[in-house]
Design a protein around this motif. Sequence first.
Motif: not given
Ligand code: ASP
Length: 473
Positions: A10, A42-43, A48, A128, A194, A208-212
């Motif tokens: 990722k 991710s974006a 986002t 994304e 995401f 949020r942070g969902g790409s993990d």
């Molecule tokens: N772009 C999304 C966020 O900022 C997902 C990610 O970055 O993992 O929450």
Amino acid sequence: MRLGNIIVMKFGGSCLKDAVSFHRISQILRDYSKNELVLVSSALYGVTNSLIELSKKAENHSPELENEFKLLSDKHTSLIDNILKGEPRNKASLEVQRELGELKTVLKDIWDFGLKPQKLDLVSSFGEKLSTIILHRYLESEGFRAVYVSSYDLIYTTSEAQNALPILDRTEQKVKEIIPPLLSEGKVPVVTGFFGRDNHGNVTLLGRGGSDFTATILAYSLKNESNDVKVVLWKDVDGLLTANPKLEPSAHIIRDISYAEAKELAFFGAKLLHPLCVFPVEKKGIMVEIRNFDNPNPDRYTRISKGIKTKESVVKAIAEMKNVNMITVEGEAMVSRPGTAAKLFDLMGKNNVNIIMISQSSSENNITFLVSDEDKYKAIKALNWSPFFGKEWVNVEMEDDVSLISVIGAGMKNTYGVAGRICSALGRAKVNIRAIAQGSSELNISLVISRNDLERAVRAIHKEFNLHEDEEK
Ligand code: ASP
Ligand code: MG
């Protein structure tokens, strides 16, 4: 080609900045060329948040909407101009323009009909889509056989707005259908992070942070008895740290951490690791590495796995939530009266208040719980409106100047005296403990302290457990 050695990688927003960072991505891909790679993007950094702002501006008929939209559009087009030439550049521009056109339609819809949670999720997913188009075309221009894959076609989820949960069996089936054939043709799938979709075909978000989470869900879905799957999360830090370096300068990287500990840490230090992303990999024993994109160093990273090392220290890390609020519900009427706690938490649940920690004294005449800044007014309002709490028999009090510290480590299990050492260390540092809780898993001890004492408390515990000593330095 045998599907034997898959790495799901990722790339976070901070990896997708400029010509230098894109060049580094292709270098990394070359370094890992012996493996089959699945990429998750991710974006672009900050996008986002901009998209969420755009939705709100559309809802409020803000005159700034057009200008903000242009900034977002320019950010992507200037990146394309910086890193791509010729045919790949034309393709990327065209595809990005198409997505931006769609985004505009959705925003117009919000302008006309208002912002429903589902629409906010849809708008948020464009970050994304846009970044993955660019990464895909860039890699192609670098000679990789990259293929754009939308997570909409792979990740099935429940329908909750913003924080949907993956439906793992359905997702596994989809992923197995789509990804392995690409890998066996020697291709590199580049997947949007995401977002996913629900059963009704709506776009959903993994939080949020969902790409993990996207990366670990893909790894889960690809793993079977006869292959090896690993996850590498490229971020802008070396890995997980023993404490927040802003509070404790001698905090250092944790090289090895178990799933259970990482889950605790992800929950508290939510910014670095998606709080749920460890669950799918834990289920199948898949290793996760967190690596520093800005400073790739083969030996300096955090490894999350099953294994607990023998040279384990009792305490692994200290995490904190600086701004929390402690609500205490107290009164004689609660003693030996079954159902009070149920009433209380039912009320909170119905009002969408998320409870961070609970502690109840054994005299049973009070229950203390913690809520975030975001939820504190909702909680107090609900209690004040209730016919039971805050009335004659049950008093409600809120302290909004507290922080929560969580001391985490699998080694605490069956070890005597850890809580004692924490309390003594805090006592010596003149930090008063306002509430304390330990989960029965014995993986963490959580303490509520005055916000002014936070830094002192973190340092005292860090020192008490010798966390500044990096054994493998
Ligand atoms: N772009 C999304 C966020 O900022 C997902 C990610 O970055 O993992 O929450
Ligand atoms: Mg991000």
